[in-house]
Design an enzyme around this catalytic site. Structure first.
Site, PDB file in Angstrom:
ATOM      1  N   LYS A  52       0.792  -1.105   0.113  1.00 51.88           N
ATOM      2  CA  LYS A  52      -0.005  -0.167  -0.156  1.00 51.88           C
ATOM      3  C   LYS A  52       0.942   1.249  -0.055  1.00 51.88           C
ATOM      4  O   LYS A  52       1.913   1.338   0.691  1.00 51.88           O
ATOM      5  CB  LYS A  52      -0.946   0.166   1.205  1.00 51.88           C
ATOM      6  CG  LYS A  52      -2.124   0.836   1.061  1.00 51.88           C
ATOM      7  CD  LYS A  52      -3.048  -0.033   0.007  1.00 51.88           C
ATOM      8  CE  LYS A  52      -4.614   0.420   0.252  1.00 51.88           C
ATOM      9  NZ  LYS A  52      -5.370  -0.306  -0.529  1.00 51.88           N
ATOM     10  N   THR A  97      -3.842  -5.652   0.268  1.00 55.24           N
ATOM     11  CA  THR A  97      -3.064  -4.359   0.472  1.00 55.24           C
ATOM     12  C   THR A  97      -3.925  -3.462   1.393  1.00 55.24           C
ATOM     13  O   THR A  97      -3.347  -2.575   2.387  1.00 55.24           O
ATOM     14  CB  THR A  97      -2.817  -3.585  -0.777  1.00 55.24           C
ATOM     15  OG1 THR A  97      -4.081  -3.078  -1.328  1.00 55.24           O
ATOM     16  CG2 THR A  97      -2.096  -4.370  -1.619  1.00 55.24           C
ATOM     17  N   ASP A  98      -5.272  -3.605   1.301  1.00 50.66           N
ATOM     18  CA  ASP A  98      -6.385  -2.972   2.486  1.00 50.66           C
ATOM     19  C   ASP A  98      -5.985  -3.327   3.905  1.00 50.66           C
ATOM     20  O   ASP A  98      -6.038  -2.633   4.697  1.00 50.66           O
ATOM     21  CB  ASP A  98      -7.688  -3.317   1.920  1.00 50.66           C
ATOM     22  CG  ASP A  98      -8.587  -2.359   2.753  1.00 50.66           C
ATOM     23  OD1 ASP A  98      -8.441  -1.155   2.842  1.00 50.66           O
ATOM     24  OD2 ASP A  98      -9.388  -2.971   3.575  1.00 50.66           O
ATOM     25  N   ARG A 215      31.397  32.591  -7.558  1.00 51.41           N
ATOM     26  CA  ARG A 215      30.044  32.374  -8.327  1.00 51.41           C
ATOM     27  C   ARG A 215      28.985  32.169  -7.145  1.00 51.41           C
ATOM     28  O   ARG A 215      29.403  31.999  -6.066  1.00 51.41           O
ATOM     29  CB  ARG A 215      30.239  30.808  -9.087  1.00 51.41           C
ATOM     30  CG  ARG A 215      30.549  29.860  -8.338  1.00 51.41           C
ATOM     31  CD  ARG A 215      30.756  28.613  -9.210  1.00 51.41           C
ATOM     32  NE  ARG A 215      31.084  27.445  -8.430  1.00 51.41           N
ATOM     33  CZ  ARG A 215      30.911  26.181  -8.962  1.00 51.41           C
ATOM     34  NH1 ARG A 215      30.600  26.012 -10.241  1.00 51.41           N
ATOM     35  NH2 ARG A 215      31.166  25.278  -8.244  1.00 51.41           N
ATOM     36  N   VAL A 263      31.718  21.652  -6.194  1.00 46.94           N
ATOM     37  CA  VAL A 263      30.282  20.775  -5.538  1.00 46.94           C
ATOM     38  C   VAL A 263      30.928  19.706  -5.078  1.00 46.94           C
ATOM     39  O   VAL A 263      30.536  19.271  -3.721  1.00 46.94           O
ATOM     40  CB  VAL A 263      29.434  20.591  -6.410  1.00 46.94           C
ATOM     41  CG1 VAL A 263      28.204  19.883  -5.943  1.00 46.94           C
ATOM     42  CG2 VAL A 263      28.840  22.011  -7.024  1.00 46.94           C
ATOM     43  N   GLN A 264      31.929  18.933  -5.765  1.00 47.34           N
ATOM     44  CA  GLN A 264      32.257  17.760  -5.338  1.00 47.34           C
ATOM     45  C   GLN A 264      32.930  17.728  -4.076  1.00 47.34           C
ATOM     46  O   GLN A 264      32.846  16.714  -3.101  1.00 47.34           O
ATOM     47  CB  GLN A 264      33.565  17.083  -6.310  1.00 47.34           C
ATOM     48  CG  GLN A 264      33.037  16.708  -7.728  1.00 47.34           C
ATOM     49  CD  GLN A 264      32.865  17.914  -8.870  1.00 47.34           C
ATOM     50  OE1 GLN A 264      32.617  18.964  -8.586  1.00 47.34           O
ATOM     51  NE2 GLN A 264      32.736  17.271 -10.175  1.00 47.34           N
ATOM     52  N   HIS A 292      22.477  26.021 -11.321  1.00 47.93           N
ATOM     53  CA  HIS A 292      23.223  27.388 -11.830  1.00 47.93           C
ATOM     54  C   HIS A 292      22.555  28.714 -11.883  1.00 47.93           C
ATOM     55  O   HIS A 292      21.379  28.880 -12.238  1.00 47.93           O
ATOM     56  CB  HIS A 292      23.623  27.049 -13.316  1.00 47.93           C
ATOM     57  CG  HIS A 292      24.271  25.801 -13.359  1.00 47.93           C
ATOM     58  ND1 HIS A 292      25.762  25.382 -13.091  1.00 47.93           N
ATOM     59  CD2 HIS A 292      24.085  24.769 -14.401  1.00 47.93           C
ATOM     60  CE1 HIS A 292      25.971  24.156 -13.521  1.00 47.93           C
ATOM     61  NE2 HIS A 292      25.308  23.591 -14.030  1.00 47.93           N
TER      62      HIS A 292
HETATM   63  O1  LIG Z   1      31.638  22.419  -8.823  1.00 43.46           O
HETATM   64  C1  LIG Z   1      31.422  22.301 -10.101  1.00 43.46           C
HETATM   65  N1  LIG Z   1      31.984  21.004 -10.444  1.00 43.46           N
HETATM   66  C2  LIG Z   1      31.787  20.443 -11.879  1.00 43.46           C
HETATM   67  O2  LIG Z   1      32.101  19.308 -12.080  1.00 43.46           O
HETATM   68  C3  LIG Z   1      31.413  21.482 -12.739  1.00 43.46           C
HETATM   69  N2  LIG Z   1      31.174  21.536 -13.954  1.00 43.46           N
HETATM   70  C4  LIG Z   1      30.760  22.573 -14.335  1.00 43.46           C
HETATM   71  O3  LIG Z   1      30.260  23.000 -15.516  1.00 43.46           O
HETATM   72  N3  LIG Z   1      30.510  23.498 -13.391  1.00 43.46           N
HETATM   73  C5  LIG Z   1      30.886  22.809 -12.321  1.00 43.46           C
HETATM   74  N4  LIG Z   1      30.853  23.092 -10.709  1.00 43.46           N
END
Ligand SMILES: O=c1[nH]c(=O)c2[nH]c(=O)[nH]c2[nH]1
Length: 337
Positions: A52, A97-98, A215, A263-264, A292
């Site tokens: 459910k 499921t009920d 950025r 970001v990674q 972005h």
């Molecule tokens: O932090 C980022 N990692 C990326 O791998 C990446 N690739 C991208 O175009 N911008 C960014 N920014």
């Protein structure tokens, strides 16, 4: 639809011995047990389950004047050991499921509701204990983000919806195996206006992006993790620790912030903090789409229309496409050296 096909492979009914050849009219029907048998070995049912979805409940614990609430959306799923419900339309072993929905309410009433993880474990345990035909039980719980209203002091019975992030858990257990508890956080949307860069990446004939030393960094974090020990885990505390680790590694101290080269890297920092702080978590996986916010090129406009307050910056939010960045960090087995 009635089951009438004659050209299937049927398992022998237990009442018929191998050398008996009963006349067709008197024979009890031979039973197709699996999809493989039913299809003459051509197909097999490689996955199945039923349950459910979205069983919603609000649990109120009234302790004199002090009330505690938890609102859950619960999903149950059972996998039966036999395939006969699918192959033959034989429902004898099917827990409706009920009934699964009713079970969720009844267990909440009987045992109360603590964390999503503990409630999920109660549900899964119930289905495996009650019905021997159940091979595997799963319970997914999404928690609604109610917070106690703070009116100078914590309110005794009023709450405010505070959807910073969604908490969820998924508990599953296969018969004779250990329970698996997965928890998660989703939809944690954050943005910062400085202390983020992305430079020194591959530059070749496919590249138009230039180094960004400054950025906007915005993402919607998804995280999921597994506990290795359900008995000692403090699930509420673990969830808050994950949320705080993400926010801390993303934002840094209020006055100075923290620099993010990508970001990674920010994602990895948050995962590392979680494994350092919560010993019961075996692994954690996070996903951070890079939402972005692009600079708008105003150089083509005449100066008299672009000139304004130098403290004003306008960016173009781009929903799609978004960079999709994830990593899963796990503990390595302890070295025997
Ligand atoms: O932090 C980022 N990692 C990326 O791998 C990446 N690739 C991208 O175009 N911008 C960014 N920014």
């Amino acid at each position: 639809m009635p089951w009438t096909s004659t050209n299937r492979i049927y398992a022998k009914p237990s009442s018929t011995s191998a050398n008996e050849t009963p006349s067709p009219s008197l024979a009890s029907p031979r039973v197709a047990l699996t999809a493989a048998e039913d299809s003459g070995g051509r197909f097999e049912l490689c996955d199945h389950g039923y349950g459910k979805s979205s069983v919603k409940l609000l649990h109120v614990h009234r302790d004199e004047g002090h009330h505690v609430i938890r609102e859950f959306e619960v999903f149950t799923e059972l996998k039966l050991a036999s395939e006969t419900a699918y192959i033959l339309g034989d429902n004898k072993e099917v827990v409706a499921t009920d009934s699964q929905k009713n079970t969720v309410y009844l267990l909440a009433k009987k045992y109360g509701v603590k964390t999503p993880e503990e409630f999920g474990a109660v549900v899964v345990n119930h289905f495996l204990y009650m019905y021997k035909q159940v091979l595997e039980a799963k319970c997914r719980v999404i928690e609604y983000p109610w917070e106690r209203l703070q009116a100078g002091t914590p309110h005794s019975h009023a709450f405010v919806f505070s959807p910073i992030a969604t908490r969820w858990s998924e508990v599953s257990q296969t018969r004779h195996e250990a329970v698996v508890v997965k928890s998660g956080l989703s939809g944690l949307r954050v943005l910062k206006t400085t202390q983020s860069a992305f430079v020194d990446f591959v530059q070749d004939e496919y590249t138009t992006l230039t180094d960004a030393v400054e950025r906007i960094f915005s993402t919607i974090v998804e995280a999921e993790w597994i506990y290795d020990n359900m008995r000692t885990a403090d699930f509420d505390n673990a969830w808050l620790t994950v949320k705080d680790a993400i926010l801390d590694k993303f934002a840094g101290p209020p006055d100075t912030g923290v620099y993010s080269p990508s970001v990674q890297h920010t994602l990895y920092q948050a995962e590392k903090t979680v494994l350092e702080k919560v010993s019961e978590i075996t692994w954690i996986k996070m996903t951070m789409p890079n939402k972005h916010y692009l600079n708008i090129d105003m150089s083509k406009f005449p100066v008299n229309v672009t000139k304004g307050d130098p403290r004003h910056f306008i960016y173009h939010p781009i929903d799609q496409p978004a960079g999709l960045i994830y990593a899963q960090l796990r503990r390595r087995p302890k070295s025997k050296l």
